[in-house]
Design a protein around this motif. Structure first.
Motif, short mmCIF file in Angstrom:
data_model
loop_
_atom_site.label_atom_id
_atom_site.label_comp_id
_atom_site.label_asym_id
_atom_site.label_seq_id
_atom_site.Cartn_x
_atom_site.Cartn_y
_atom_site.Cartn_z
N TYR A 12 24.37 75.12 76.02
CA TYR A 12 23.91 75.38 77.68
C TYR A 12 23.99 74.20 78.59
N LYS A 13 25.02 74.39 79.51
CA LYS A 13 25.19 73.17 80.43
C LYS A 13 23.72 72.30 80.81
N ARG A 14 22.81 73.06 81.11
CA ARG A 14 21.62 72.61 81.49
C ARG A 14 20.92 71.63 80.50
N GLN A 15 21.43 71.80 79.18
CA GLN A 15 20.71 70.98 78.33
C GLN A 15 21.54 69.73 77.80
N ILE A 16 22.53 69.46 78.65
CA ILE A 16 23.54 68.46 78.50
C ILE A 16 22.96 67.31 79.13
N ILE A 17 22.71 66.17 78.77
CA ILE A 17 22.20 64.86 79.57
C ILE A 17 23.60 64.15 80.05
N TYR A 18 24.37 63.75 79.27
CA TYR A 18 25.62 63.16 79.53
C TYR A 18 26.59 63.38 78.58
N ILE A 19 27.79 63.06 78.99
CA ILE A 19 28.94 62.98 78.28
C ILE A 19 29.85 62.08 78.09
N GLY A 34 16.38 66.96 73.69
CA GLY A 34 15.80 67.41 72.47
C GLY A 34 15.27 68.89 72.04
N ASP A 35 15.36 69.69 73.13
CA ASP A 35 15.01 71.01 72.97
C ASP A 35 16.26 71.72 72.81
N THR A 39 19.91 70.11 65.70
CA THR A 39 19.07 68.78 65.21
C THR A 39 19.23 67.72 65.78
N ASN A 40 20.32 67.17 66.03
CA ASN A 40 20.73 65.73 66.43
C ASN A 40 20.93 65.43 67.77
N ALA A 41 21.08 66.53 68.41
CA ALA A 41 21.28 66.26 69.83
C ALA A 41 22.47 65.85 70.14
N LEU A 42 23.62 65.82 69.37
CA LEU A 42 25.00 65.20 69.77
C LEU A 42 25.73 66.40 69.26
N VAL A 43 26.91 66.62 70.34
CA VAL A 43 27.87 67.60 69.89
C VAL A 43 29.39 66.91 70.13
N GLU A 44 30.35 66.77 69.30
CA GLU A 44 31.44 66.12 69.45
C GLU A 44 32.39 67.52 70.08
N THR A 85 16.82 60.24 82.40
CA THR A 85 15.34 60.40 82.22
C THR A 85 14.85 60.20 80.77
N ASP A 86 16.05 60.14 79.78
CA ASP A 86 15.75 59.70 78.15
C ASP A 86 15.79 58.18 78.15
N GLY A 87 16.04 57.64 79.13
CA GLY A 87 16.07 55.99 78.97
C GLY A 87 17.39 55.25 78.80
#
Length: 109
Positions: A12-19, A34-35, A39-44, A85-87
């Motif tokens: 979902y686009k709203r779950q993407i922090i950055y690319i 993280g939501d 599980t690892n919050a990274l997608v290639e 926002t995640d630092g």
């Protein structure tokens, strides 16, 4: 482990922090909140940053040749970098700083 995807279809686009761009700009790593179901919050992704930018320019903003951010997760703009926002701190090129800052401030207001 990295989850592999053929684009943003699984995310979902709203779950993407950055690319970020990888593999000599041919693929991308999508950094998620993280939501998510990942599980690892990274997608290639097999999509390049340019391809993602062309398809989703209404959702993400290019701050650097190697990075696009989701403006929803922008915390602060400092000299030559953004802080999310995640630092996470990502660079902004010196010569484009003023232009990018102006654009991001107009998006977020």
């Amino acid at each position: 482990d990295l989850v592999r995807s053929r684009g943003l279809g699984d995310v979902y686009k709203r779950q993407i922090i950055y690319i970020e761009s990888i593999n000599r700009a041919r693929h991308s790593i999508i950094h998620l909140t993280g939501d998510t179901d990942f599980t690892n919050a990274l997608v290639e992704s097999t999509d390049s940053l340019n391809t993602i930018e062309d398809k989703y320019k209404d959702y993400f903003f290019r701050i650097h040749t190697g990075y696009m951010i989701n403006p929803l997760y922008l915390s602060k703009i400092e000299r030559c970098k953004v802080i999310l926002t995640d630092g996470t701190e990502l660079p902004i090129p010196k010569r484009k700083y003023t232009e990018i800052k102006r654009s991001l401030l107009s998006i977020s207001s």
